[in-house]
Design a protein around this motif. Structure first.
Motif, PDB file in Angstrom:
ATOM      1  N   ALA A 118       8.512 -63.129  19.939  1.00  0.00           N
ATOM      2  CA  ALA A 118       9.341 -62.106  19.641  1.00  0.00           C
ATOM      3  C   ALA A 118       9.823 -61.087  20.659  1.00  0.00           C
ATOM      4  O   ALA A 118      10.893 -60.605  20.850  1.00  0.00           O
ATOM      5  CB  ALA A 118       8.893 -61.299  18.226  1.00  0.00           C
ATOM      6  N   SER A 119       8.712 -60.653  21.224  1.00  0.00           N
ATOM      7  CA  SER A 119       8.745 -59.837  22.322  1.00  0.00           C
ATOM      8  C   SER A 119       9.600 -60.277  23.418  1.00  0.00           C
ATOM      9  O   SER A 119      10.585 -59.809  24.207  1.00  0.00           O
ATOM     10  CB  SER A 119       7.516 -59.318  23.003  1.00  0.00           C
ATOM     11  N   ALA A 120       9.717 -61.629  23.579  1.00  0.00           N
ATOM     12  CA  ALA A 120      10.533 -62.403  24.635  1.00  0.00           C
ATOM     13  C   ALA A 120      11.948 -62.587  24.148  1.00  0.00           C
ATOM     14  O   ALA A 120      12.807 -63.035  24.978  1.00  0.00           O
ATOM     15  CB  ALA A 120       9.869 -63.568  25.112  1.00  0.00           C
ATOM     16  N   GLY A 121      12.245 -62.269  23.035  1.00  0.00           N
ATOM     17  CA  GLY A 121      13.565 -62.740  22.443  1.00  0.00           C
ATOM     18  C   GLY A 121      13.693 -64.079  22.092  1.00  0.00           C
ATOM     19  O   GLY A 121      15.197 -64.495  21.998  1.00  0.00           O
ATOM     20  N   ILE A 122      12.688 -64.607  21.845  1.00  0.00           N
ATOM     21  CA  ILE A 122      12.925 -66.002  21.753  1.00  0.00           C
ATOM     22  C   ILE A 122      13.057 -66.659  19.921  1.00  0.00           C
ATOM     23  O   ILE A 122      12.048 -66.118  19.371  1.00  0.00           O
ATOM     24  CB  ILE A 122      11.555 -67.067  22.169  1.00  0.00           C
ATOM     25  N   GLU A 123      14.034 -67.043  19.827  1.00  0.00           N
ATOM     26  CA  GLU A 123      14.088 -67.480  18.212  1.00  0.00           C
ATOM     27  C   GLU A 123      13.395 -68.724  18.027  1.00  0.00           C
ATOM     28  O   GLU A 123      13.445 -69.713  18.620  1.00  0.00           O
ATOM     29  CB  GLU A 123      15.671 -67.822  17.978  1.00  0.00           C
ATOM     30  N   LEU A 124      12.737 -68.635  16.952  1.00  0.00           N
ATOM     31  CA  LEU A 124      11.682 -70.088  16.530  1.00  0.00           C
ATOM     32  C   LEU A 124      12.230 -70.463  15.295  1.00  0.00           C
ATOM     33  O   LEU A 124      12.950 -69.918  14.556  1.00  0.00           O
ATOM     34  CB  LEU A 124      10.222 -69.548  16.397  1.00  0.00           C
ATOM     35  N   PRO A 125      11.982 -71.753  15.079  1.00  0.00           N
ATOM     36  CA  PRO A 125      12.438 -72.546  13.915  1.00  0.00           C
ATOM     37  C   PRO A 125      11.423 -72.022  12.861  1.00  0.00           C
ATOM     38  O   PRO A 125      10.336 -71.603  13.044  1.00  0.00           O
ATOM     39  CB  PRO A 125      12.129 -73.988  14.302  1.00  0.00           C
ATOM     40  N   ALA A 126      12.013 -72.394  11.632  1.00  0.00           N
ATOM     41  CA  ALA A 126      11.034 -72.100  10.348  1.00  0.00           C
ATOM     42  C   ALA A 126       9.693 -72.737  10.502  1.00  0.00           C
ATOM     43  O   ALA A 126       9.716 -73.781  10.788  1.00  0.00           O
ATOM     44  CB  ALA A 126      11.960 -72.286   9.048  1.00  0.00           C
ATOM     45  N   THR A 127       8.910 -71.846  10.149  1.00  0.00           N
ATOM     46  CA  THR A 127       7.415 -72.488  10.309  1.00  0.00           C
ATOM     47  C   THR A 127       7.113 -73.197   8.893  1.00  0.00           C
ATOM     48  O   THR A 127       7.561 -72.743   7.601  1.00  0.00           O
ATOM     49  CB  THR A 127       6.281 -71.296   9.940  1.00  0.00           C
ATOM     50  N   GLU A 128       6.618 -74.253   9.040  1.00  0.00           N
ATOM     51  CA  GLU A 128       6.077 -75.568   8.128  1.00  0.00           C
ATOM     52  C   GLU A 128       4.736 -75.373   7.893  1.00  0.00           C
ATOM     53  O   GLU A 128       3.868 -74.884   8.978  1.00  0.00           O
ATOM     54  CB  GLU A 128       6.384 -76.743   8.562  1.00  0.00           C
TER      55      GLU A 128
END
Length: 229
Positions: free
Chosen positions: A66-76
């Protein structure tokens, strides 16, 4: 094209509720997240075990993305990535081997037990479990193997990096299958894993192949944060 398998941060050994991160476990996980955001490809999938320490590790780790501005996929969430019930294995072994029970006792003054003593006790209990020598456990060794191998198949992918947050016993099962080694070696691999360690696997023709084991690049300059339990 790899699986990054992460052992959870330090949990609360000796506490009434083991399944929660210690302050050290949170710090290990936050540092890991910052390192991954800077040095690893963003994951195409994120899969987390259903235990509290898995979720807490992921939540602390994801702060780095989040701090690096990286969007992640939904957590499974995959409950097959849950650890075996180590308390049941230890208690069952101690009932059958009362002379060894002292190895598992938490000091009365609340201090952490001697790691070498704990390691000896765990090694004995887990090896007995692999030979069906521990009564009263909710899961036999063969059942644990079956569910973790099923989880590995679901993580097997040729489409981008998969990040999985789980436990040492589960990761050591991935390694046992990849290396085609014995149960005794699998237990040694399990007990070698440090908290928040990274293990990397690559897809083979029909199973995972081991790429790296038990690395702590995020703690390279913080040896005081290296823990096993």
């Amino acid at each position: 094209m790899s699986l990054i398998a992460i052992r959870h941060g330090q949990a609360s050994y000796g506490a009434a509720d083991y399944d929660q991160l210690s302050d050290t476990g949170y710090e290990q996980s936050r540092r890991l997240g910052r390192w991954l955001a800077q040095h690893a490809p963003p994951p195409a999938r994120v899969v987390v075990g259903a235990m509290r320490r898995h979720r807490q590790t992921w939540e602390a780790l994801s702060e780095g993305y989040a701090s690096a501005g990286i969007e992640l996929p939904a957590t499974e969430t995959d409950a097959d990535l849950n650890e075996f019930d180590h308390r049941a294995v230890i208690d069952g072994y101690a009932r059958g081997q009362p002379d060894d029970a002292a190895m598992f006792k938490v000091p009365a003054d609340g201090s952490r037990p001697d790691p070498r003593t704990v390691l000896r006790g765990l090694l004995a209990a887990l090896n007995a479990w692999t030979q069906d020598g521990v009564d009263g456990v909710p899961e036999r060794w063969s059942e644990f193997q079956a569910r973790t191998h099923a989880a590995a198949q679901r993580l097997h992918s040729n489409a981008g990096t998969v990040l999985a947050v789980t436990s040492g016993g589960v990761i050591s099962q991935f390694a046992q299958a990849a290396l085609e080694t014995s149960n005794a070696r699998a237990i040694e691999l399990n007990l070698s894993l440090r908290n928040s360690a990274i293990c990397e696997f690559h897809p083979g023709s029909d199973s995972l192949r081991l790429g790296s084991w038990n690395t702590l690049p995020h703690l390279a300059e913080a040896r005081e944060l290296w823990t096993y339990f």
